[in-house]
Design an enzyme around this catalytic site. Structure first.
Site, PDB file in Angstrom:
ATOM      1  N   VAL A   1      38.798 -79.626 -47.794  1.00 17.08           N
ATOM      2  CA  VAL A   1      38.310 -78.662 -49.024  1.00 17.08           C
ATOM      3  C   VAL A   1      36.832 -78.870 -49.368  1.00 17.08           C
ATOM      4  O   VAL A   1      36.751 -80.136 -49.725  1.00 17.08           O
ATOM      5  CB  VAL A   1      39.085 -78.383 -50.128  1.00 17.08           C
ATOM      6  CG1 VAL A   1      38.419 -77.234 -50.912  1.00 17.08           C
ATOM      7  CG2 VAL A   1      40.326 -78.132 -49.895  1.00 17.08           C
TER       8      VAL A   1
ATOM      9  N   ILE B   1      32.119 -82.589 -51.013  1.00 16.09           N
ATOM     10  CA  ILE B   1      32.292 -82.345 -52.284  1.00 16.09           C
ATOM     11  C   ILE B   1      33.777 -82.992 -52.876  1.00 16.09           C
ATOM     12  O   ILE B   1      34.650 -82.643 -52.478  1.00 16.09           O
ATOM     13  CB  ILE B   1      32.106 -81.040 -52.817  1.00 16.09           C
ATOM     14  CG1 ILE B   1      30.896 -80.477 -52.286  1.00 16.09           C
ATOM     15  CG2 ILE B   1      32.198 -81.071 -54.340  1.00 16.09           C
ATOM     16  CD1 ILE B   1      30.827 -78.759 -52.679  1.00 16.09           C
TER      17      ILE B   1
ATOM     18  N   ALA C   1      41.882 -90.646 -29.879  1.00 17.47           N
ATOM     19  CA  ALA C   1      42.370 -89.848 -28.823  1.00 17.47           C
ATOM     20  C   ALA C   1      41.611 -88.394 -28.679  1.00 17.47           C
ATOM     21  O   ALA C   1      41.232 -87.803 -29.652  1.00 17.47           O
ATOM     22  CB  ALA C   1      43.630 -89.153 -29.531  1.00 17.47           C
TER      23      ALA C   1
ATOM     24  N   GLU D   1      40.773 -85.093 -48.389  1.00 17.66           N
ATOM     25  CA  GLU D   1      39.441 -84.677 -49.101  1.00 17.66           C
ATOM     26  C   GLU D   1      38.511 -83.982 -48.455  1.00 17.66           C
ATOM     27  O   GLU D   1      37.993 -83.137 -48.763  1.00 17.66           O
ATOM     28  CB  GLU D   1      38.634 -85.966 -49.531  1.00 17.66           C
ATOM     29  CG  GLU D   1      37.378 -85.815 -50.534  1.00 17.66           C
ATOM     30  CD  GLU D   1      37.907 -84.993 -51.805  1.00 17.66           C
ATOM     31  OE1 GLU D   1      38.188 -85.734 -52.698  1.00 17.66           O
ATOM     32  OE2 GLU D   1      37.203 -84.049 -51.933  1.00 17.66           O
TER      33      GLU D   1
ATOM     34  N   VAL E   1      32.553 -83.978 -36.542  1.00 20.48           N
ATOM     35  CA  VAL E   1      32.839 -84.738 -37.516  1.00 20.48           C
ATOM     36  C   VAL E   1      33.562 -86.280 -37.294  1.00 20.48           C
ATOM     37  O   VAL E   1      32.964 -87.343 -37.569  1.00 20.48           O
ATOM     38  CB  VAL E   1      33.896 -84.070 -38.335  1.00 20.48           C
ATOM     39  CG1 VAL E   1      34.313 -85.306 -39.707  1.00 20.48           C
ATOM     40  CG2 VAL E   1      33.323 -82.927 -39.113  1.00 20.48           C
TER      41      VAL E   1
ATOM     42  N   LYS F   1      41.693 -73.007 -48.167  1.00 20.85           N
ATOM     43  CA  LYS F   1      41.283 -73.741 -49.181  1.00 20.85           C
ATOM     44  C   LYS F   1      41.776 -73.522 -50.801  1.00 20.85           C
ATOM     45  O   LYS F   1      42.013 -74.295 -51.473  1.00 20.85           O
ATOM     46  CB  LYS F   1      39.628 -74.028 -49.250  1.00 20.85           C
ATOM     47  CG  LYS F   1      39.240 -74.479 -47.885  1.00 20.85           C
ATOM     48  CD  LYS F   1      37.868 -74.348 -47.527  1.00 20.85           C
ATOM     49  CE  LYS F   1      37.265 -74.954 -46.316  1.00 20.85           C
ATOM     50  NZ  LYS F   1      35.973 -74.350 -46.104  1.00 20.85           N
TER      51      LYS F   1
ATOM     52  N   ASP G   1      39.643 -68.941 -43.676  1.00 21.53           N
ATOM     53  CA  ASP G   1      39.220 -70.285 -44.136  1.00 21.53           C
ATOM     54  C   ASP G   1      39.405 -70.586 -45.588  1.00 21.53           C
ATOM     55  O   ASP G   1      39.965 -71.448 -45.977  1.00 21.53           O
ATOM     56  CB  ASP G   1      37.873 -70.473 -43.548  1.00 21.53           C
ATOM     57  CG  ASP G   1      37.523 -71.828 -44.120  1.00 21.53           C
ATOM     58  OD1 ASP G   1      37.874 -72.790 -43.250  1.00 21.53           O
ATOM     59  OD2 ASP G   1      36.749 -71.978 -44.775  1.00 21.53           O
TER      60      ASP G   1
ATOM     61  N   GLY H   1      34.068 -79.930 -47.704  1.00 20.31           N
ATOM     62  CA  GLY H   1      33.412 -81.158 -47.028  1.00 20.31           C
ATOM     63  C   GLY H   1      33.102 -82.372 -47.946  1.00 20.31           C
ATOM     64  O   GLY H   1      34.032 -82.996 -48.335  1.00 20.31           O
TER      65      GLY H   1
ATOM     66  N   GLU I   1      30.620 -68.919 -36.235  1.00 20.89           N
ATOM     67  CA  GLU I   1      31.252 -69.011 -34.576  1.00 20.89           C
ATOM     68  C   GLU I   1      30.927 -67.697 -33.862  1.00 20.89           C
ATOM     69  O   GLU I   1      30.778 -66.638 -34.766  1.00 20.89           O
ATOM     70  CB  GLU I   1      32.584 -69.392 -34.974  1.00 20.89           C
ATOM     71  CG  GLU I   1      32.950 -70.386 -35.926  1.00 20.89           C
ATOM     72  CD  GLU I   1      33.681 -71.438 -35.242  1.00 20.89           C
ATOM     73  OE1 GLU I   1      34.038 -71.448 -34.158  1.00 20.89           O
ATOM     74  OE2 GLU I   1      33.765 -72.575 -35.796  1.00 20.89           O
TER      75      GLU I   1
END
Lengths: 435, 435
Positions: free
Chosen positions: B136, B140, B49, B133, B20, B209, B205, B138, B194
């Site tokens: 949660v 949307i 960083a 934003e 990202v 959210k 996960d 991505g 993963e």
């Protein structure tokens, strides 16, 4: 005159008290504590301008707040909620409010689509805010979406089902095999369509919304006069059945796209019925619901879905704008200003590339299909698929889906097909979207 | 130290440069003129960083901006974009940035769901803004939706497919008849899951959210520890086939609802697999896509749909927050503060009413169904539907869907069924949503 609400009270004036306005009054009264907790301001309804104070109102509308003097009311509010609709007197009142520094919250798509630049200029001059979530797709927060939530992306297309009346009619035609006339009559009986259905079925309502969405998505001024419109009157039950047989549905779409014509970046904005693949997210939008698909370079495809009309859903959008406005009055900050920096040229349909479906009746004899295909080839329009249905009388029906081509090329193709001796009739030409 | 950007330059520091982060760098560089036109600020990337500056990066990442000293970088930025993930050192760096008055934009759902109140308090103390934003769903814009666009409504429920990995797995099981294990292996091979899939398939996960969405929707603090979770490991291909036969699909849902228990208003927040009617808008969310349905008193049902993960979509959400942050730095105003005024109590599953599907194997002889039905009746759980399938070996499979009942009553019912002599096995208990 408008004061900034340093005492934590924000004075709200309501212009118009129809279905939506009455719900706004109810919500302001019922949930006042919530709005205060969320905005930091106490929202005080200071007046409701109506045409006739003697008309009967919902029981929760306080009669003592009714006035027939909208012009005076506007001068004593921090936030003016305009729900009169139409151009005048809404335009004059909104301009007056903005110039004097009051925030305006409006659901008036016609006014915005026709006079948007003038309203935004007045807001700029008065250092005032203009909100209009309720103007497009009722409760669906697509104005917020385009104006704020997607400010970090490059939008490439907006496709919307933004008129519930026509979606209801098309849905009834598709699922129950009704003719346009019968479905329209039914929609009128149920109150989904007006006695004069022109604004809906001829696409003008959708065109106003298309202009607003395109302006936001592409940071370019688009007026309703820039939007070519085709309505749904000519769609037949047979068109619907054939669409289904080929795995499609027909929807009235507002379509705004980035385009490139002769190497120039621009945009194309239109309203027309279109064939959509059954798997497209907009194909599953039924009844009077609305939905807007936004395609963006990084985000990919997003969809916003919900109720596009009705008193309470539209009042929800109005109240959200009022809460945001009140919060800014108390805490500072303002709504995003009109953003027109991109100034992209509008590419008309003639130069815009799209896919289309052409239905013909032609003589069922050897060589006719070759002649038809030859016309397409000579006009530089590639053919994606051909389906032929034979009848007993020596006449065949043929459905051709083109590849992406400019509308000018397609128009020339269709004109030449109409002249072909073996072609009896060009039945219809329909855009194909979402492939 | 953070200066307000009076010279129109907003200094952006990026913490973390993975999938990202690298896309954020690309978008900052490629579309800088757009961000300036939209925010009024020139966004200057002042440092990135990373754990190891020697690691190979995408070609557009300027090597001279890389640093291993995140703590120092944070002190010289107006906007800090935190994409490290996990709790530490992200928490310390974010707290430091907020306390010093820098805006923080983060995609870190784990940090927010575990330490939200602490972060919001630091923002308050530093008069700083916190945006999330990207935490949660991505791309949307559902955080915007709940935090701003729906501020004028009373939300009654939020139902979301907010984990693309599990949705992909369930979708493959439903459409191709795969077992959980095979579908998981396939998802791992394609990079959708993963090597250690625990966070996804066990629902953690999604629970983070759910906590964030519930906090926003109900103006109440909800932490990940408040969210009971059931993952998807026990779902079988047979469950999927049976769901389809009864007109349903099984989805892993984050569910947050207003509830009333013993006359007290509260909320219930959970993550679990649930049967959804095939016509429910969430049933059509396929593959790795995400969608969130919001039900509100006035707006009715809304849905937000799009890509819930991936470098570019998540970067789109980050950039939108950065543009909003920059706009506030230049023009004044700020992000909405944490809103917890409602302080609704959390109602645990035992007191929360819901519908459930119970699958049993039982002796195929007269009277057993009556005995089973009797247990439901004695525990006060009404039965909505019963479907029975006979086998040759004198054992019948039976699927019972209950009416709305508290989970405590349902648990007692299931415990007693397990003791019934005619019941061989309680195969599964699954929540039913969206009816």
């Amino acid at each position: 005159m408008s004061t900034s609400a340093t005492d934590g009270v924000v004075r709200v004036a309501l212009l118009g008290c129809g279905t939506v306005g009455s719900q706004v009054v109810r919500l302001l009264r019922e949930h006042g504590d919530d709005w205060t907790a969320r905005s930091g301001a106490k929202l005080e309804l200071v007046g409701i301008a109506v045409r006739d104070t003697a008309t009967e109102r919902d029981p929760w509308v306080p009669r003592e707040l009714l006035t027939e003097d909208a012009e005076e009311l506007v001068t004593r509010a921090d936030v003016v909620v305009e729900l009169i609709g139409g151009i005048e007197p809404a335009r004059t009142l909104v301009l007056r409010a903005l110039t004097s520094g009051a925030t305006v919250v409006t659901g008036n798509k016609a006014l915005l689509a026709a006079h948007g630049p003038e309203l935004h200029a007045a807001a700029e001059a008065g250092d005032a805010d203009l909100y209009y979530e309720a103007a497009v797709a009722g409760a669906i927060p697509v104005v917020y979406g385009l104006r704020e939530s997607l400010a970090g992306d490059k939008i490439t297309a907006v496709l919307g089902i933004v008129n519930g009346t026509t979606n209801y009619i098309l849905d009834e035609m598709a699922t129950r095999g009704l003719s346009f006339e019968t479905a329209l009559a039914q929609a009128q009986e149920l109150g989904y369509a007006e006695a004069d259905p022109t604004a809906d079925v001829d696409g003008h309502d959708a065109a106003a919304k298309a202009a607003i969405l395109a302006s936001l998505a592409f940071h370019t001024r688009v007026s309703i006069e820039d939007v070519p419109v085709t309505g749904i009157r000519s769609i037949t039950a047979e068109d619907m059945a054939e669409a289904r047989d080929s795995g499609h549905v027909i929807k009235l779409l507002a379509v705004a796209r980035r385009t490139v014509t002769d190497g120039t970046e621009g945009i194309s904005v239109r309203v027309h019925p279109a064939l959509l693949p059954a798997a497209h997210p907009l194909a599953a939008v039924h009844g009077a619901f609305n939905a807007v698909v936004v395609e963006a370079e990084s985000a990919g495809r997003l969809m916003f879905y919900g109720q596009g009309a009705g008193g309470a859903p539209t009042a929800s959008a109005v109240l959200s704008d009022v809460v945001a406005a009140a919060s800014h009055k108390v805490h500072g900050g303002h709504a995003p200003r009109e953003s027109t920096y991109a100034e992209l040229p509008l590419h008309g349909p003639a130069t815009t590339a799209a896919r289309s479906q052409i239905k013909l009746r032609l003589a069922d004899r050897p060589g006719t299909l070759a002649a038809v295909a030859g016309v397409f080839g000579e006009e530089g329009v590639s053919i994606d698929s051909v389906r032929q249905q034979r009848a007993d009388d020596g006449v065949a029906s043929i459905t051709i889906v083109s590849d992406v081509a400019t509308e000018a090329a397609l128009d020339r193709t269709v004109a030449r097909l109409a002249e072909e001796p073996s072609v009896h009739e060009v039945i219809s030409v329909t855009r194909v979207e979402g492939a």
